[in-house]
Design an enzyme around this catalytic site. Sequence first.
Site, PDB file in Angstrom:
ATOM      1  N   HIS A  24      19.419 -25.810 -40.253  1.00  0.00           N
ATOM      2  CA  HIS A  24      18.869 -25.918 -38.901  1.00  0.00           C
ATOM      3  C   HIS A  24      19.779 -26.761 -38.008  1.00  0.00           C
ATOM      4  CE1 HIS A  24      17.563 -29.973 -40.032  1.00  0.00           C
ATOM      5  NE2 HIS A  24      17.091 -29.449 -41.136  1.00  0.00           N
ATOM      6  N   ASP A 160      18.643 -38.793 -44.525  1.00  0.00           N
ATOM      7  CA  ASP A 160      17.983 -37.611 -43.962  1.00  0.00           C
ATOM      8  C   ASP A 160      17.098 -36.963 -45.007  1.00  0.00           C
ATOM      9  OD1 ASP A 160      19.757 -36.180 -45.571  1.00  0.00           O
ATOM     10  OD2 ASP A 160      20.911 -35.343 -43.914  1.00  0.00           O
ATOM     11  N   GLY A 191      13.529 -38.740 -45.641  1.00  0.00           N
ATOM     12  CA  GLY A 191      13.158 -37.669 -44.731  1.00  0.00           C
ATOM     13  C   GLY A 191      12.080 -36.776 -45.311  1.00  0.00           C
ATOM     14  N   ARG A 454       1.786 -38.762 -26.212  1.00  0.00           N
ATOM     15  CA  ARG A 454       3.239 -38.822 -26.351  1.00  0.00           C
ATOM     16  C   ARG A 454       3.863 -39.665 -25.238  1.00  0.00           C
ATOM     17  NH1 ARG A 454       4.772 -33.767 -28.519  1.00  0.00           N
ATOM     18  NH2 ARG A 454       6.949 -34.231 -27.960  1.00  0.00           N
ATOM     19  N   THR A 537      12.368 -37.315 -18.918  1.00  0.00           N
ATOM     20  CA  THR A 537      12.098 -36.499 -20.106  1.00  0.00           C
ATOM     21  C   THR A 537      12.888 -35.201 -19.974  1.00  0.00           C
ATOM     22  OG1 THR A 537      10.361 -35.584 -21.544  1.00  0.00           O
ATOM     23  CG2 THR A 537      10.039 -35.340 -19.161  1.00  0.00           C
TER      24      THR A 537
END
Length: 689
Positions: A24, A160, A191, A454, A537
Amino acid sequence: MLILGIHGASRLDHEDAPEGFARHDAAAVLLRDGELVAAVEDERLNRVKHSNAFPREAVAWCLREAGLDPGDPHSFAAIDALALNVSELAAEFMALRASGDPRRPLRSAQQHFAAPLSAAFGLDLDLVAPKLRFVHHHLAHAWSAWIPSGFDEALVVTLDGEGDGLSGMVLEAREGRLEVRERLSAGRSLGHWYRRMMAFCGYFRFDEYKVMGMAPYGDPERFAALMDSMVSLEPEGRFSFLGKDSLDASAALELRVLREQGLLAQARKRGEPFEDIHRDFAAALQRQLERIVLHLLGHHREASGLSRLCLAGGVAHNCSMNGRLFYSDLFDDLYVQPLAHDAGGALGAAFAVADLRPDAGVLTGLDLGPAVESGEDLDAVLARYAALVEVESPPALEARAADLLAAGEVVAWVRGRAEFGPRALGQRSILADPRPAENRDRINALIKKREGYRPFAPSVLEERCAELFDVPPERARHPYMITVLRVREEQRARLGAITHVDGTARVQTVSAADNPRYHALIREFAERTGVPALLNTSLNNNAEPIVTSAEDALATLLTTDLRYLAIGERLVHKRERSAQDIALALAPALDRQHKLVRRELPCAAEAEAETGAGGWAQVWRIESAASDFFGEAAVEISDALHELLLRADGRRSLAALIDESPHAARRQQLAEEVFSLWSRRVLRMRGPA
């Protein structure tokens, strides 16, 4: 020397992907004689979030930007050496054995990875393969952080999920060399552990940052004992999960522990409301992660004697953890690679093959991607949307935008080259006044379309950072929004839109040298309000990557409650139009990753009970080549829309397509259906040609 750093899978983006998420955050970067010329994640171009295909478009753009042909690079630097040599080649070997075809050759790792380069750009496989250089996943992360840190001597740590069989490395940088101190096995993956645990909160892969943002709302003490029972902190900085060094073994035991505690039945399902138990679990999980990392780093700081730290790998995107490190004073200097995720591995692989030495000047900003259209090119794009937007050319765009922001408007701000990486740093941003707390709720709900808890980050003038945030002036440079800082107590009520519930903020400092236009905008806002900061943002909704082009920016403007877009030297104001009218005015099309299909599927049980019809039903769908880790893999559509999209060419408007069809009576329903699909980025809409 031309070196093209690449991260991604071997399949092309239009080819169907098997279930999975490996490789990814595909990306490409180009180094010319040690200078970083171009860098972009493939998602910014193919519009698939976290894309794991071969980065065809990213590679093509990097080459175009430098005026190169595909065969010009002297080396292609790729990460995940072990994965390429083992997993994919093993699958290829098994397919070869199964085929029983003695004429079919088994390819080398170089040939395997060269194949998509050859297919995408028409290159001779035998000429490309010898140019490939593989760099271990965690060495690529280590190089990505060490070189731009400028530290001659440092502790370099990568953490990770997993790459090339490891979940991390601890290295020493001395005398221009990296030496490995410790390799962290996949069974000790921070991770993977964080991801497994956050499933209790209803979150899954790529949602880690959401859990980090929710954690300050909870009480970590509620589950402190549970977390301590799951994690063993051992001598010499080591740790384990339930005493196991195996992903499968520890995951199985964790499930048993959660079941014995009666927690599995209280796990949140996606879409359900959050309760205190989920917030408290997130708080305990976040605190435990920080505890483990400080344990690991504390040992190696003392054992190595190194007082500077370079940090990379996906776990390094945990900004709250980075803030804890910043304030711990465990290290004199801290450099967190802003491209800490796997896309940054392409950068590190290129640095490693070039064999560079630490130089803080090699990465002075992240505006390394494609430039947005400007001048006549931009005007030509905007002209195709004239029915939907008004365009003005103010003599001083920063002053005009500052007026709007001070008056309470939310403004999309698009300038110059796109940022490389997951943060919008003033090139592809949504901006607002950082003071009213309701701005946070407003942008979350109406524009970003995401969870209300958030937080949003502030962009602050670097020279005034210490006025608003608890940092010493000599440590007030934080240009990459990668570290959470404490908002000064006397400023918290004033900065309600960017101050998180625990009194912190994920800060980006902006200097006049690094980004003069964005610095000028914040300065103009400060002159009007006394506040040298803006809420910042990324410019996108919850279904898409950050925008790149003018078309991308207009799509976000037209499918959200944004009203203003400052792009290039133009200020775009959205006209008052219904969603249906917007859809009817634009031309639909499918991108390369999506296809129209008609399938025969088993009837659903409830449909069979209602109609009495058994067997199979015919359905029309839009299907994605990417797996469902990267968006909606398949979406059912109406038969009428299927017929319209078969005739769509990206030039004729939806209204024109309907007028040419027998579906005029379904005009409004089709417009609603198309707008919904466009908002979810299942199809694209453009101004008609």
